[in-house]
Design a protein around this motif. Structure first.
Motif, PDB file in Angstrom:
ATOM      1  N   MET A  84       8.920  13.255   1.906  1.00  0.00           N
ATOM      2  CA  MET A  84       8.342  13.180   3.166  1.00  0.00           C
ATOM      3  C   MET A  84       7.905  11.745   3.691  1.00  0.00           C
ATOM      4  N   SER A  85       8.120  11.053   2.362  1.00  0.00           N
ATOM      5  CA  SER A  85       7.969   9.787   2.397  1.00  0.00           C
ATOM      6  C   SER A  85       9.695   9.302   2.867  1.00  0.00           C
ATOM      7  N   MET A  86      10.799   9.502   2.914  1.00  0.00           N
ATOM      8  CA  MET A  86      11.604   9.102   3.592  1.00  0.00           C
ATOM      9  C   MET A  86      11.514   9.593   5.493  1.00  0.00           C
ATOM     10  N   ARG A  87      11.201  10.243   5.676  1.00  0.00           N
ATOM     11  CA  ARG A  87      11.365  11.116   6.833  1.00  0.00           C
ATOM     12  C   ARG A  87       9.772  10.078   7.394  1.00  0.00           C
ATOM     13  N   ARG A  88       8.864   9.677   6.752  1.00  0.00           N
ATOM     14  CA  ARG A  88       7.807   8.678   7.362  1.00  0.00           C
ATOM     15  C   ARG A  88       6.342  10.011   7.703  1.00  0.00           C
ATOM     16  N   HIS A  89       6.621  11.273   6.571  1.00  0.00           N
ATOM     17  CA  HIS A  89       5.657  12.158   7.749  1.00  0.00           C
ATOM     18  C   HIS A  89       4.403  12.351   6.521  1.00  0.00           C
ATOM     19  N   LYS A 159      -7.645  -6.015   3.234  1.00  0.00           N
ATOM     20  CA  LYS A 159      -7.865  -4.612   4.655  1.00  0.00           C
ATOM     21  C   LYS A 159      -8.451  -3.554   4.774  1.00  0.00           C
ATOM     22  N   LYS A 160      -9.042  -2.936   4.770  1.00  0.00           N
ATOM     23  CA  LYS A 160      -9.113  -1.476   5.426  1.00  0.00           C
ATOM     24  C   LYS A 160      -8.445  -0.404   4.734  1.00  0.00           C
ATOM     25  N   LEU A 161      -9.087   0.122   3.976  1.00  0.00           N
ATOM     26  CA  LEU A 161      -7.652   1.395   3.430  1.00  0.00           C
ATOM     27  C   LEU A 161      -8.107   2.223   5.212  1.00  0.00           C
ATOM     28  N   GLY A 162      -6.607   2.913   4.962  1.00  0.00           N
ATOM     29  CA  GLY A 162      -6.841   4.238   6.209  1.00  0.00           C
ATOM     30  C   GLY A 162      -7.329   5.233   5.708  1.00  0.00           C
ATOM     31  N   THR A 163      -7.166   6.826   6.772  1.00  0.00           N
ATOM     32  CA  THR A 163      -7.991   7.817   6.374  1.00  0.00           C
ATOM     33  C   THR A 163      -8.004   8.419   4.972  1.00  0.00           C
ATOM     34  N   ARG A 164      -6.350   8.715   4.954  1.00  0.00           N
ATOM     35  CA  ARG A 164      -5.874   9.344   3.686  1.00  0.00           C
ATOM     36  C   ARG A 164      -6.008   8.992   2.454  1.00  0.00           C
ATOM     37  N   HIS A 165      -5.701   7.388   2.190  1.00  0.00           N
ATOM     38  CA  HIS A 165      -6.403   6.694   1.676  1.00  0.00           C
ATOM     39  C   HIS A 165      -8.019   7.076   0.525  1.00  0.00           C
ATOM     40  N   MET A 180      -2.509  13.422  -4.311  1.00  0.00           N
ATOM     41  CA  MET A 180      -1.277  12.290  -3.482  1.00  0.00           C
ATOM     42  C   MET A 180      -1.393  12.158  -2.190  1.00  0.00           C
ATOM     43  N   VAL A 181      -0.556  10.743  -2.383  1.00  0.00           N
ATOM     44  CA  VAL A 181      -1.105  10.393  -0.620  1.00  0.00           C
ATOM     45  C   VAL A 181       0.519   9.809   0.127  1.00  0.00           C
ATOM     46  N   VAL A 182       0.850  10.304   0.880  1.00  0.00           N
ATOM     47  CA  VAL A 182       2.043   9.562   1.513  1.00  0.00           C
ATOM     48  C   VAL A 182       1.469   9.160   2.541  1.00  0.00           C
ATOM     49  N   SER A 183       1.978   8.092   2.850  1.00  0.00           N
ATOM     50  CA  SER A 183       2.091   7.204   4.400  1.00  0.00           C
ATOM     51  C   SER A 183       2.615   7.240   5.057  1.00  0.00           C
ATOM     52  N   GLU A 184       2.028   7.767   6.248  1.00  0.00           N
ATOM     53  CA  GLU A 184       2.742   8.094   7.608  1.00  0.00           C
ATOM     54  C   GLU A 184       3.548   6.599   8.171  1.00  0.00           C
ATOM     55  N   GLU A 185       2.933   5.527   8.130  1.00  0.00           N
ATOM     56  CA  GLU A 185       3.472   3.656   8.630  1.00  0.00           C
ATOM     57  C   GLU A 185       3.802   3.485   7.696  1.00  0.00           C
ATOM     58  N   THR A 186       4.463   3.167   6.851  1.00  0.00           N
ATOM     59  CA  THR A 186       5.422   2.916   5.012  1.00  0.00           C
ATOM     60  C   THR A 186       6.145   3.877   4.989  1.00  0.00           C
ATOM     61  N   GLY A 187       5.456   5.054   4.037  1.00  0.00           N
ATOM     62  CA  GLY A 187       6.627   6.120   3.672  1.00  0.00           C
ATOM     63  C   GLY A 187       5.917   5.280   2.217  1.00  0.00           C
ATOM     64  N   ARG A 188       4.923   4.953   1.821  1.00  0.00           N
ATOM     65  CA  ARG A 188       4.656   5.052   0.390  1.00  0.00           C
ATOM     66  C   ARG A 188       4.061   5.539  -0.499  1.00  0.00           C
ATOM     67  N   ILE A 189       4.424   6.326  -1.215  1.00  0.00           N
ATOM     68  CA  ILE A 189       3.519   7.028  -2.581  1.00  0.00           C
ATOM     69  C   ILE A 189       2.572   6.795  -3.153  1.00  0.00           C
ATOM     70  N   SER A 190       1.268   7.414  -3.096  1.00  0.00           N
ATOM     71  CA  SER A 190       0.359   6.866  -4.626  1.00  0.00           C
ATOM     72  C   SER A 190      -0.386   7.811  -5.120  1.00  0.00           C
ATOM     73  N   PHE A 191      -1.110   7.854  -6.132  1.00  0.00           N
ATOM     74  CA  PHE A 191      -2.228   8.806  -6.246  1.00  0.00           C
ATOM     75  C   PHE A 191      -3.723   7.926  -6.504  1.00  0.00           C
ATOM     76  N   ALA A 192      -3.804   9.005  -6.061  1.00  0.00           N
ATOM     77  CA  ALA A 192      -5.815   8.167  -6.451  1.00  0.00           C
ATOM     78  C   ALA A 192      -5.997   9.410  -8.213  1.00  0.00           C
ATOM     79  N   PHE A 193      -7.178   8.638  -9.083  1.00  0.00           N
ATOM     80  CA  PHE A 193      -6.998   9.604  -9.531  1.00  0.00           C
ATOM     81  C   PHE A 193      -8.808   8.338 -10.806  1.00  0.00           C
TER      82      PHE A 193
END
Length: 206
Positions: A84-89, A159-165, A180-193
């Motif tokens: 998903m990161s590579m495809r920006r999904h 900067k205000k966080l996006g809705t997914r984050h 786990m979150v994948v950003s469609e704008e940047t493709g970056r992967i992160s996780f919230a805990f």
């Protein structure tokens, strides 16, 4: 922290070695200020990039530790978010741990299928009616999709966080779920805990 299946010694040694390298670079920069008239901004940029790399390595390691006691499908999750990161999904995946979380979310569409990276990627494919919400993972199954999570009011800097984050953080603030979150704008992967958001590497996270 879950001690199960987690040997912290190798990661701690790796982080220690890399932090010592950063300290050495900082010391060299301090010494260079007395004898060198060249601009040091390039050095600062390299040091900042190194810190980011160290943080991402640590987050990748801890992500596996947090997940391994609660699902055997970590390789499938890893494969999914990397594709998903590579495809920006964009994507939002909730892995339920000890706390029941259904009282915190607005339920979506029941799936009840074994977790595979192909199914997860299909759910989050742009245009799929289920792709905007969060997928809920319970153990080794995709429980449901298109779930709505509570939103955090946190900001990061100016900067205000996006809705997914914000949704990922919001659920992590009221439960022990890992999101786990994948950003469609940047493709970056992160996780919230537990109320914090961590970047992870975009490759080699298995």
């Amino acid at each position: 922290m879950d001690p199960i299946n987690c040997d912290f010694s190798p990661m701690k040694q790796t982080l220690k070695d890399e932090l010592l390298q950063v300290i050495m670079t900082l010391q060299q920069s301090v010494e260079a200020m007395d004898i060198d008239t060249n601009c040091l901004l390039g050095n600062f940029e390299k040091i900042k990039e190194k810190f980011i790399t160290i943080e991402m390595k640590a987050a990748t390691f801890y992500l596996n530790c947090y997940l391994s006691p609660f699902t055997e499908k970590y390789p499938e999750l890893s494969h999914c978010v990397q594709n998903m990161s590579m495809r920006r999904h964009g994507g939002l995946i909730v892995i339920e741990r000890e706390d029941p979380i259904k009282s915190f979310i607005q339920p979506g569409v029941h799936i009840g299928a074994e977790l595979t990276h192909s199914l997860l990627e299909a759910i989050f494919f742009p245009g799929n009616p289920l792709h905007d919400g969060a997928v809920l993972v319970n153990r080794n199954q995709i429980d449901s999709a298109a779930n709505v999570l509570p939103l955090s009011e946190l900001y990061t800097g100016e900067k205000k966080l996006g809705t997914r984050h914000r949704a990922a953080l919001g659920l992590s603030e009221v439960s022990d779920a890992l999101i786990m979150v994948v950003s469609e704008e940047t493709g970056r992967i992160s996780f919230a805990f537990k109320g914090s958001l961590y970047p992870i590497t975009t490759h080699g996270i298995i």
